[in-house]
Design a protein around this motif. Structure first.
Motif, PDB file in Angstrom:
ATOM      1  N   MET A  86      -2.520   5.724   5.586  1.00 16.56           N
ATOM      2  CA  MET A  86      -1.070   5.771   5.759  1.00 16.56           C
ATOM      3  C   MET A  86      -0.696   6.650   6.942  1.00 16.56           C
ATOM      4  O   MET A  86       0.229   6.331   7.697  1.00 16.56           O
ATOM      5  CB  MET A  86      -0.397   6.286   4.482  1.00 16.56           C
ATOM      6  N   ARG A  87      -1.411   7.737   7.149  1.00 16.46           N
ATOM      7  CA  ARG A  87      -1.138   8.584   8.310  1.00 16.46           C
ATOM      8  C   ARG A  87      -1.352   7.795   9.609  1.00 16.46           C
ATOM      9  O   ARG A  87      -0.538   7.890  10.535  1.00 16.46           O
ATOM     10  CB  ARG A  87      -2.046   9.821   8.292  1.00 16.46           C
ATOM     11  N   LEU A 110       7.942   5.589  -0.783  1.00 18.28           N
ATOM     12  CA  LEU A 110       6.949   6.632  -0.546  1.00 18.28           C
ATOM     13  C   LEU A 110       7.607   7.881   0.037  1.00 18.28           C
ATOM     14  O   LEU A 110       7.298   9.010  -0.382  1.00 18.28           O
ATOM     15  CB  LEU A 110       5.855   6.119   0.388  1.00 18.28           C
ATOM     16  N   ALA A 111       8.511   7.712   0.989  1.00 17.56           N
ATOM     17  CA  ALA A 111       9.157   8.863   1.620  1.00 17.56           C
ATOM     18  C   ALA A 111       9.959   9.683   0.616  1.00 17.56           C
ATOM     19  O   ALA A 111      10.142  10.892   0.792  1.00 17.56           O
ATOM     20  CB  ALA A 111      10.068   8.392   2.752  1.00 17.56           C
ATOM     21  N   SER A 154       0.804  -1.229   0.000  1.00 17.73           N
ATOM     22  CA  SER A 154       0.000   0.000   0.000  1.00 17.73           C
ATOM     23  C   SER A 154       0.834   1.275   0.000  1.00 17.73           C
ATOM     24  O   SER A 154       0.457   2.268  -0.642  1.00 17.73           O
ATOM     25  CB  SER A 154      -0.968  -0.009   1.188  1.00 17.73           C
ATOM     26  N   ALA A 155       1.977   1.279   0.695  1.00 12.71           N
ATOM     27  CA  ALA A 155       2.821   2.486   0.675  1.00 12.71           C
ATOM     28  C   ALA A 155       3.348   2.734  -0.729  1.00 12.71           C
ATOM     29  O   ALA A 155       3.374   3.880  -1.201  1.00 12.71           O
ATOM     30  CB  ALA A 155       3.971   2.338   1.659  1.00 12.71           C
ATOM     31  N   TYR A 208      10.608  -5.839   3.228  1.00 10.27           N
ATOM     32  CA  TYR A 208       9.845  -5.383   2.061  1.00 10.27           C
ATOM     33  C   TYR A 208       8.885  -4.260   2.426  1.00 10.27           C
ATOM     34  O   TYR A 208       8.636  -3.358   1.617  1.00 10.27           O
ATOM     35  CB  TYR A 208       9.133  -6.571   1.419  1.00 10.27           C
ATOM     36  N   ASP A 209       8.367  -4.289   3.648  1.00  8.73           N
ATOM     37  CA  ASP A 209       7.599  -3.147   4.139  1.00  8.73           C
ATOM     38  C   ASP A 209       8.470  -1.889   4.135  1.00  8.73           C
ATOM     39  O   ASP A 209       8.039  -0.798   3.742  1.00  8.73           O
ATOM     40  CB  ASP A 209       7.103  -3.407   5.570  1.00  8.73           C
ATOM     41  N   LEU A 210       9.710  -2.052   4.574  1.00 11.89           N
ATOM     42  CA  LEU A 210      10.628  -0.909   4.656  1.00 11.89           C
ATOM     43  C   LEU A 210      10.958  -0.369   3.270  1.00 11.89           C
ATOM     44  O   LEU A 210      11.011   0.852   3.059  1.00 11.89           O
ATOM     45  CB  LEU A 210      11.899  -1.327   5.391  1.00 11.89           C
TER      46      LEU A 210
END
Length: 304
Positions: A170-171, A192-193, A144-145, A184-186
């Protein structure tokens, strides 16, 4: 002494991608090296897009299902963004429309795969089950990110309601997360960042989360290569992971195989040997392309 990829080794690597990799990876490599047009990438990528706008057909080599999935669509959109496809491009418009219909509006995320994954061979970690969300952190970051990246990237062509809902989720996710545990989340959170268009307050919180998570993560985790998280000096994590970059680049140069390509650590030949043989070949083209691009970006290619 800085370990460099020789000019001869660089050309062997490029030849490997061109002869052993997928047409898609060869086109991407040529584009990234300034030796090929975006149109060649778009033409190769079109083979993986479905009529519904999503991507499938093994664009992510560990999952051969022709059906559209959020995982495969994240890969397709990543490549579309890399070649700076416009929001008006039919492939982009169709993919954004697919994201809207595939979104879980109640949970505020995109489920990473569906039961259609079983229509073709796949790696065991992509086995469908009703507990999949629990096993994949509720899909809050992966995918999702990363999919939120593309709503910002093509904001004028994305559904405002979808962007609002995905951003709100996301917030909450960032506020609820002290450290991102999964590699993988990271990776998805870092993409995104780094994306232009993310609201400043969200970017600040997300950047802090990504940096402290990367620093805390086990540097020996094979899922967490430093040059994948910081593939270029301008990457968000290039400075926080600065002490890992040089050793990672040295190791990458040293691990090139005699055929010019690189290997990787996973294997699911025990599931389906024939399917794995194809997936392994596709992955080697992808991994070798990534290695070339990262070494070139970090100034580790002789003469380049």
């Amino acid at each position: 002494m800085t370990v460099m990829l020789s000019n001869a080794a660089f050309h062997r690597a490029c030849a490997f991608v061109e002869t052993e990799g997928r047409p898609l990876d060869a086109a991407l490599l040529h584009y990234d090296l300034g030796a090929g047009p975006a149109e060649a990438v778009l033409s190769a990528l079109a083979a993986y897009q479905n009529r519904d706008g999503g991507f499938g057909h093994g664009v992510e080599p560990d999952m051969a299902s022709p059906a559209s999935s959020a995982l495969a669509t994240s890969v397709g959109l990543r490549f579309l963004r890399r070649v700076e496809a416009s929001g008006d491009h039919p492939m982009v418009k169709a993919a954004l429309a697919w994201l809207e219909q595939a979104f879980d509006w109640d949970a505020g995320v995109w489920p990473i795969i569906s039961a259609a994954v079983d229509e073709a061979p796949h790696a065991p970690w992509w086995e469908w089950s009703k507990d999949l969300a629990e096993n994949w952190n509720g899909f809050r970051f992966n995918p999702s990110a990363e999919l939120l990246v593309y709503l910002y990237a093509w904001r004028s062509h994305a559904s405002p309601a979808l962007l609002e809902a995905a951003e709100a989720r996301m917030r909450r996710t960032v506020a609820e997360t002290e450290t991102i545990e999964g590699a993988y989340d990271l990776k998805c959170a870092a993409r995104l960042a780094e994306t232009p268009g993310v609201p400043d307050d969200l970017r600040q919180l997300l950047t802090g989360l990504v940096i402290r998570s990367a620093i805390a993560h086990d540097p020996d985790d094979e899922h967490f290569p430093a040059l994948e998280l910081a593939p270029a000096p301008k990457s968000l994590l290039a400075t926080p992971l600065a002490d890992r970059i040089a050793p990672a680049a040295d190791a990458l140069v040293a691990s090139q195989q005699d055929d010019g390509g690189w290997l990787f650590f996973w294997d699911w030949s025990f599931v389906d040997r024939a399917a794995w043989t194809k997936a392994k070949r596709d992955w080697r083209g992808w991994i070798t392309r990534d290695a070339i691009e990262a070494l070139k970006a970090w100034g580790r290619v002789e003469g380049g």
